[in-house]
Design a protein around this motif. Structure first.
Motif, mmCIF file in Angstrom:
data_model
loop_
_atom_site.group_PDB
_atom_site.id
_atom_site.type_symbol
_atom_site.label_atom_id
_atom_site.label_comp_id
_atom_site.label_asym_id
_atom_site.label_seq_id
_atom_site.Cartn_x
_atom_site.Cartn_y
_atom_site.Cartn_z
ATOM 1 N N THR A 113 0.838 -1.189 0.000
ATOM 2 C CA THR A 113 0.000 0.000 0.000
ATOM 3 C C THR A 113 0.881 1.250 0.000
ATOM 4 O O THR A 113 2.105 1.165 0.060
ATOM 5 C CB THR A 113 -0.956 0.013 1.210
ATOM 6 O OG1 THR A 113 -1.926 1.058 1.041
ATOM 7 C CG2 THR A 113 -0.201 0.239 2.515
ATOM 8 N N GLU A 141 -5.593 2.296 3.194
ATOM 9 C CA GLU A 141 -6.287 1.019 3.269
ATOM 10 C C GLU A 141 -7.186 0.854 2.043
ATOM 11 O O GLU A 141 -7.754 1.824 1.559
ATOM 12 C CB GLU A 141 -7.148 0.962 4.535
ATOM 13 C CG GLU A 141 -6.358 1.040 5.844
ATOM 14 C CD GLU A 141 -5.690 -0.268 6.219
ATOM 15 O OE1 GLU A 141 -5.976 -1.287 5.542
ATOM 16 O OE2 GLU A 141 -4.898 -0.274 7.168
ATOM 17 N N PRO A 142 -7.339 -0.373 1.542
ATOM 18 C CA PRO A 142 -6.775 -1.629 2.026
ATOM 19 C C PRO A 142 -5.422 -1.938 1.397
ATOM 20 O O PRO A 142 -5.021 -1.310 0.428
ATOM 21 C CB PRO A 142 -7.814 -2.650 1.549
ATOM 22 C CG PRO A 142 -8.304 -2.083 0.246
ATOM 23 C CD PRO A 142 -8.323 -0.589 0.460
ATOM 24 N N VAL A 179 -13.410 0.508 -6.451
ATOM 25 C CA VAL A 179 -12.870 1.088 -5.218
ATOM 26 C C VAL A 179 -12.788 2.608 -5.267
ATOM 27 O O VAL A 179 -12.932 3.278 -4.233
ATOM 28 C CB VAL A 179 -11.485 0.498 -4.886
ATOM 29 C CG1 VAL A 179 -11.590 -0.967 -4.513
ATOM 30 C CG2 VAL A 179 -10.497 0.711 -6.029
ATOM 31 N N ASP A 182 -15.889 4.122 -4.016
ATOM 32 C CA ASP A 182 -16.253 3.674 -2.672
ATOM 33 C C ASP A 182 -15.495 4.511 -1.644
ATOM 34 O O ASP A 182 -14.293 4.323 -1.434
ATOM 35 C CB ASP A 182 -15.914 2.189 -2.527
ATOM 36 C CG ASP A 182 -16.248 1.644 -1.154
ATOM 37 O OD1 ASP A 182 -16.773 2.394 -0.302
ATOM 38 O OD2 ASP A 182 -15.970 0.446 -0.920
ATOM 39 N N SER A 184 -15.454 4.393 1.429
ATOM 40 C CA SER A 184 -15.092 3.706 2.670
ATOM 41 C C SER A 184 -13.660 3.197 2.650
ATOM 42 O O SER A 184 -13.214 2.568 3.615
ATOM 43 C CB SER A 184 -16.051 2.539 2.944
ATOM 44 O OG SER A 184 -15.859 1.500 1.995
ATOM 45 N N ASN A 185 -12.913 3.459 1.547
ATOM 46 C CA ASN A 185 -11.493 3.100 1.487
ATOM 47 C C ASN A 185 -10.706 4.280 0.926
ATOM 48 O O ASN A 185 -11.284 5.253 0.446
ATOM 49 C CB ASN A 185 -11.282 1.828 0.660
ATOM 50 C CG ASN A 185 -11.480 2.062 -0.817
ATOM 51 O OD1 ASN A 185 -10.561 2.449 -1.536
ATOM 52 N ND2 ASN A 185 -12.704 1.848 -1.309
ATOM 53 N N ASP A 186 -9.378 4.168 0.992
ATOM 54 C CA ASP A 186 -8.507 5.273 0.585
ATOM 55 C C ASP A 186 -8.106 5.237 -0.883
ATOM 56 O O ASP A 186 -7.422 6.163 -1.350
ATOM 57 C CB ASP A 186 -7.214 5.252 1.413
ATOM 58 C CG ASP A 186 -7.433 5.536 2.880
ATOM 59 O OD1 ASP A 186 -7.923 6.629 3.204
ATOM 60 O OD2 ASP A 186 -7.104 4.669 3.710
ATOM 61 N N VAL A 212 -14.191 7.543 4.623
ATOM 62 C CA VAL A 212 -12.917 7.764 5.310
ATOM 63 C C VAL A 212 -12.747 9.262 5.570
ATOM 64 O O VAL A 212 -12.891 10.085 4.648
ATOM 65 C CB VAL A 212 -11.752 7.231 4.454
ATOM 66 C CG1 VAL A 212 -10.420 7.586 5.085
ATOM 67 C CG2 VAL A 212 -11.871 5.722 4.270
#
Length: 382
Positions: A113, A141-142, A179, A182, A184-186, A212
């Protein structure tokens, strides 16, 4: 942050062959670097901080051409597009002598990452520079089993917050479940952090329990250039498309930049559009400049606005490194109206990874992306 070896290599600044048609001379400042990724001019100093993707951080003497490895750089995971990436200085440097680095890291499962760290640069005597008090501020993340699309430019904005781009890590799919759509992630985002790595209270999604808190913008594919407009204070960003579809964007807090539900490029190896055109949707931000599928594209890297006296005809222009196209693009900018004016350094076979302007001289410094690469300087023709 981990340790490293310190070496001082003497060098000199040599002139390269320059076309009589060029309005500038090209000089080699330092040579023999392994995939230099980023540069930062040290304020009030004749030195330049340079990252090499394989994990070295060096101080380069812009006048004499010597370079010295800085001990204490972070231990990085070198894979594909990953390694030691961007470097930025605290806005109050040298009163606050902290250096910010972005880089890829891996866990015990081989997943990787993008991370952001900072350390204090101890380099006053110039002999054995080192980073001390190193700490990791943020880890995206993730973690994924992927070697690509780490981002990762880091720039302090006019608000003294740190903005960091994180790529989509080459995640598959061209729909709203991707992603980058979304929050909810980085992944596929631009992050906004305080200098200590904490989250600013006024970030756009701090009150959204499904997002996030660090996210400033989202819907990005792989932004590898970012800079602040010297007059408007706007944050500009360059982003890689798929098959073409490369973009120049102006960042707006909380906004969606479309990838992959709205894009001007096509799927690799096809002429099949990806999603809608951004201009046809009111829920995404249209790029201020883009390369449509079939145009040949402009795989962009580091970028900066020219704000110096050495090349008065470039004043206010945007300089953007082109990787596969192998030149430095010069773009005129009027508000958000952008047009390409010139292809600098074309024909030399150089993948241009980064570009900075020295505030003390107005000279332009360019990092070439290669396993045995130079940093070159553009100065006026005599």
């Amino acid at each position: 942050m981990g340790g490293g070896l310190t070496a001082a290599l003497a060098g000199c600044v040599d002139a390269l062959e320059t076309s009589v048609d060029d309005p500038f001379a090209v000089e080699t400042v330092v040579d023999g670097l392994a995939h230099p990724w980023a540069m930062a001019i040290v304020p009030g100093d004749s030195r330049l901080l340079v990252t090499e993707r394989e994990g070295r951080l060096s101080l380069v003497d812009r006048e004499g051409g010597s370079h010295t490895e800085v001990d204490g750089a972070p231990v990085v995971y070198v894979t594909g597009q990953g390694g030691l990436l961007d470097v930025a200085l605290h806005p109050d440097f040298p009163d606050d002598p902290r250096v910010y680095l972005t880089y890829s890291i891996a866990n015990d499962d081989g997943e990787s990452t993008t991370a952001v760290g900072r350390a204090r640069l101890e380099a006053d005597d110039g002999d054995d520079p080192e980073l001390t008090d190193g700490t990791e501020l943020y880890v995206a993340e993730p973690w994924l089993d992927s070697s690509g699309h780490f981002g990762s430019r880091a720039v302090f904005g006019p608000d003294d917050r740190l903005y960091v781009s994180v790529g989509d890590r080459r995640e598959d799919g061209f729909d709203a479940e991707h992603v980058s759509q979304d929050r909810s992630n980085d992944l596929g985002t631009t992050l906004r952090l305080e200098p200590d790595g904490s989250i600013p209270d006024d970030n756009p999604f701090v009150d959204d329990e499904d997002a996030v808190d660090a996210i400033y913008t989202y819907g990005h594919r792989n932004a590898q250039g970012m800079t602040v407009h010297p007059e408007t204070d706007e944050l500009w960003q360059s982003e890689h498309g798929e098959e073409d579809g490369d973009e120049l964007n102006v960042l707006e807090a909380g906004s969606n930049y479309g990838w992959p539900i709205a894009h001007y490029g096509c799927a690799y190896g096809t002429d099949e559009p990806i999603g809608d055109e951004p201009a046809d949707r009111d829920d995404v931000v249209d790029p201020v400049y883009y390369w449509k599928c079939g145009s040949g594209g402009f795989p962009p890297a580091g970028m900066t606005f020219y704000d110096g006296d050495t090349f008065p005809e470039w004043q206010g222009d945007l300089l953007v490194g082109n990787l596969a196209g192998q030149y430095l693009g010069r773009f005129s900018v009027d508000g958000t109206d952008v047009s390409e004016k010139d292809r600098l350094l074309e024909g030399r076979g150089w993948r241009i990874r980064d570009v900075v302007v020295a505030p003390d001289t107005g000279d332009v410094y360019v990092a070439v992306d290669d396993g045995d690469a130079p940093i070159v300087r553009l100065t006026p023709q005599e």
